[in-house]
Write an enzyme that holds these catalytic residues in place. Structure first.
Site, PDB file in Angstrom:
ATOM      1  N   SER A 122     -19.540 -21.252 -14.447  1.00  0.00           N
ATOM      2  CA  SER A 122     -19.068 -20.094 -15.206  1.00  0.00           C
ATOM      3  C   SER A 122     -20.227 -19.205 -15.626  1.00  0.00           C
ATOM      4  O   SER A 122     -21.338 -19.692 -15.883  1.00  0.00           O
ATOM      5  CB  SER A 122     -18.324 -20.567 -16.460  1.00  0.00           C
ATOM      6  N   TYR A 176     -17.343 -24.961 -24.001  1.00  0.00           N
ATOM      7  CA  TYR A 176     -16.914 -24.715 -22.627  1.00  0.00           C
ATOM      8  C   TYR A 176     -18.124 -24.427 -21.744  1.00  0.00           C
ATOM      9  O   TYR A 176     -18.279 -25.016 -20.660  1.00  0.00           O
ATOM     10  CB  TYR A 176     -15.933 -23.538 -22.586  1.00  0.00           C
TER      11      TYR A 176
END
Length: 334
Positions: A126, A151
């Site tokens: 990501s 995350y």
């Protein structure tokens, strides 16, 4: 070629599956179809993939035994691992969900790839890993040691875990740092979906950092093209590689990291204007401070990916937003 595709009910995964089967590959897609967001949307995506070369199996890859049985039965050539617990803000509310899916689940995938000698593992990282970085565009050679959400930390951990398996066992792994993906069939927890829904319902939209936000919005079809192409670019060992003189996105092991995005950040207020234009409605706006886990600007340097695959995003924001709004109104009968 036989692919295992995790997260196949998801936004990106479902579209990757469609493209792979259109190209004649056999695809076994797995998902646990959890209720993080509307399950009916996930099932509708799955229905679109119906093809003689596609098989859906409901599997939770955080459960090691389920995954072991799957690998043993289907004998995959390649794995595209897009499944994960998504969402920056949700990781603040429910951190343990990220440990199960993004850490234990990723380790289970790596172990299965090791045992079954998979020729290439492509997995989702990501752009969130860039965290506190302020230098733009973000390059894969940049330090990514200061995440601002759990995350993001799990995605950085995935890269480190993958490198260890590439080094120890010679498994070719490629991590893709996704930048903001949008388009038809998108996720309800992401800004384009939230803004469109609220504007249509006459509700107020929240705009973080008083509107001073930039995102490298990338249309779904462009993202999928990059994913499918990179699956054919299998990393190899490089015994000349040295830590001191090379980038952390490469290795002496068969390992690679790429940014995958448009490479052209858009001001959030301009993106909202495109949604308003496509809807023919003006949004009610609430400007607020920066939220926990958020970052000011994302901007991908995709030169490495272009060199490896010839990947060049083609869909501009105006066209992409129009297609998303048309899909949304049709799907939800607005």
């Amino acid at each position: 070629m036989k692919y295992l595709l995790t997260g196949v009910s998801g936004f990106i995964g479902s579209r990757v599956a469609e493209v792979l089967v259109q190209k004649g590959h056999d695809v076994v897609g797995i998902d646990n179809n959890n209720d993080y967001y509307d399950v009916s949307l996930k099932l509708a995506r799955l229905k679109r993939i119906e093809n003689k070369n596609f098989l859906f199996v409901k599997v939770d890859f955080s459960k090691k035994k389920q995954l072991e049985l799957l690998f043993k039965e289907y004998k995959f050539d390649r794995v595209i691992h897009l499944g994960a617990q998504a969402g920056v803000r949700y990781s603040i509310e429910n951190p343990m969900a990220y440990a199960d899916s993004n850490l234990i689940g990723h380790l289970n995938i790596l172990e299965s790839c090791r045992k079954h000698r998979i020729e290439h593992l492509v997995y989702a990282s990501s752009s969130s890993v860039y965290g506190l970085n302020e230098k733009t565009p973000f390059e894969t050679s940049d330090s990514v040691d200061h995440p601002v959400s759990l995350y993001a930390a799990t995605k950085k951990a995935n890269e480190l875990m993958s490198h260890s398996y590439s080094h120890l066992y010679g498994i070719p792994t490629t991590g893709l740092r996704f930048f903001t993906v949008y388009g038809p069939w998108g996720r309800p927890d992401m800004a384009p979906f939230i803004f469109t829904e609220k504007i249509l319902n006459g509700e107020t939209i929240d705009i973080n950092n008083n509107g001073d936000m930039w995102r490298d919005f990338t249309y779904i079809d462009d993202i999928v093209e990059g994913v499918v192409r990179i699956a054919d670019v299998i990393p190899t060992r490089n015994d000349e590689w040295k830590v001191e003189s090379s980038t952390s996105a490469t290795s002496s092991a068969p390992y690679a990291i790429y940014n995958i995005g448009r490479g052209s950040p858009i001001r959030l207020m301009d993106f909202i204007s495109e949604i308003e234009s496509a809807l023919g409605l003006e949004a009610k706006k609430n400007f607020r401070e920066m939220q926990p886990g958020d970052v000011h600007k994302t901007y991908a340097d995709t030169a490495d990916l272009f060199e490896a695959t010839g990947y060049t995003p083609k869909v501009g924001v105006k066209e992409g937003v129009q297609k998303f709004v048309e899909w949304y109104k049709e799907f939800y009968k607005k």
